[in-house]
Design a protein around this motif. Structure first.
Motif, PDB file in Angstrom:
ATOM      1  N   LEU A   1       0.865  -1.175   0.000  1.00  0.00           N
ATOM      2  CA  LEU A   1       0.000   0.000   0.000  1.00  0.00           C
ATOM      3  C   LEU A   1       0.904   1.229   0.000  1.00  0.00           C
ATOM      4  O   LEU A   1       1.693   1.418   0.923  1.00  0.00           O
ATOM      5  CB  LEU A   1      -0.901   0.004   1.241  1.00  0.00           C
ATOM      6  N   ASP A   2       0.846   2.018  -1.053  1.00  0.00           N
ATOM      7  CA  ASP A   2       1.593   3.279  -1.195  1.00  0.00           C
ATOM      8  C   ASP A   2       0.598   4.409  -1.323  1.00  0.00           C
ATOM      9  O   ASP A   2      -0.486   4.227  -1.880  1.00  0.00           O
ATOM     10  CB  ASP A   2       2.455   3.279  -2.466  1.00  0.00           C
ATOM     11  N   TYR A   3       0.987   5.579  -0.874  1.00  0.00           N
ATOM     12  CA  TYR A   3       0.143   6.757  -1.036  1.00  0.00           C
ATOM     13  C   TYR A   3       0.541   7.518  -2.289  1.00  0.00           C
ATOM     14  O   TYR A   3       1.720   7.613  -2.629  1.00  0.00           O
ATOM     15  CB  TYR A   3       0.264   7.686   0.179  1.00  0.00           C
ATOM     16  N   GLU A   4      -0.455   8.057  -2.978  1.00  0.00           N
ATOM     17  CA  GLU A   4      -0.194   8.910  -4.144  1.00  0.00           C
ATOM     18  C   GLU A   4       0.432  10.213  -3.649  1.00  0.00           C
ATOM     19  O   GLU A   4       0.025  10.743  -2.610  1.00  0.00           O
ATOM     20  CB  GLU A   4      -1.503   9.229  -4.871  1.00  0.00           C
TER      21      GLU A   4
ATOM     22  N   SER B   1      10.496  16.767  -1.025  1.00  0.00           N
ATOM     23  CA  SER B   1       9.073  17.029  -0.971  1.00  0.00           C
ATOM     24  C   SER B   1       8.678  17.215   0.483  1.00  0.00           C
ATOM     25  O   SER B   1       9.275  16.623   1.383  1.00  0.00           O
ATOM     26  CB  SER B   1       8.297  15.860  -1.581  1.00  0.00           C
ATOM     27  N   ALA B   2       7.661  18.031   0.717  1.00  0.00           N
ATOM     28  CA  ALA B   2       7.159  18.240   2.062  1.00  0.00           C
ATOM     29  C   ALA B   2       6.079  17.214   2.395  1.00  0.00           C
ATOM     30  O   ALA B   2       5.550  17.210   3.502  1.00  0.00           O
ATOM     31  CB  ALA B   2       6.597  19.654   2.198  1.00  0.00           C
TER      32      ALA B   2
ATOM     33  N   GLN C   1       4.715  10.056   1.299  1.00  0.00           N
ATOM     34  CA  GLN C   1       5.446   9.358   0.246  1.00  0.00           C
ATOM     35  C   GLN C   1       6.449   8.371   0.838  1.00  0.00           C
ATOM     36  O   GLN C   1       6.885   7.453   0.166  1.00  0.00           O
ATOM     37  CB  GLN C   1       6.176  10.342  -0.648  1.00  0.00           C
ATOM     38  N   GLN C   2       6.801   8.549   2.106  1.00  0.00           N
ATOM     39  CA  GLN C   2       7.771   7.662   2.739  1.00  0.00           C
ATOM     40  C   GLN C   2       7.124   6.434   3.347  1.00  0.00           C
ATOM     41  O   GLN C   2       7.807   5.508   3.757  1.00  0.00           O
ATOM     42  CB  GLN C   2       8.519   8.425   3.829  1.00  0.00           C
ATOM     43  N   VAL C   3       5.794   6.409   3.402  1.00  0.00           N
ATOM     44  CA  VAL C   3       5.089   5.303   4.040  1.00  0.00           C
ATOM     45  C   VAL C   3       4.810   4.210   3.014  1.00  0.00           C
ATOM     46  O   VAL C   3       4.261   4.464   1.952  1.00  0.00           O
ATOM     47  CB  VAL C   3       3.757   5.794   4.663  1.00  0.00           C
TER      48      VAL C   3
END
Length: 101
Positions: A25-28, A44-45, A49-51
């Protein structure tokens, strides 16, 4: 916040199927990446994206998203079909191409 649920593909450096059996499971990304003017690094702030979460089954990943109210998209990949070949198949008389060495 949208999540992607998928099974990762093999890397080019792998001959086996390591790390391809679990669902990820990755976040857009919500923000674009920025280039640091001094060093030229991209950053990036957006911390999501690191999860990267891993699940045994697709149903577990979907249940996690539904429990936490996360919009998700499931990407199914068709199973790979590789023909079973043995060394003796190189010398078979029914071989399609000409055997040359």
């Amino acid at each position: 916040m949208t999540a992607r649920i998928y099974k990762p593909a093999r890397t080019a450096m792998q001959s086996g199927n390591a790390k391809t059996k679990e669902w990820v499971l990755d976040y857009e990304p919500e923000q674009r990446r920025m280039i640091d003017p001094l060093m030229g690094w991209t950053s990036s702030a957006d911390m999501k994206q690191q999860v990267r979460l891993r699940f045994e089954t697709k149903e577990e990943a979907v249940a996690y998203c539904e429990k936490h109210g996360i919009a998700y998209e499931v990407f199914e990949t068709p199973p790979q079909r590789r023909p079973r070949l043995s060394y003796s198949d190189n010398f078979a008389s029914t071989r399609r191409g000409a055997w040359t060495h």
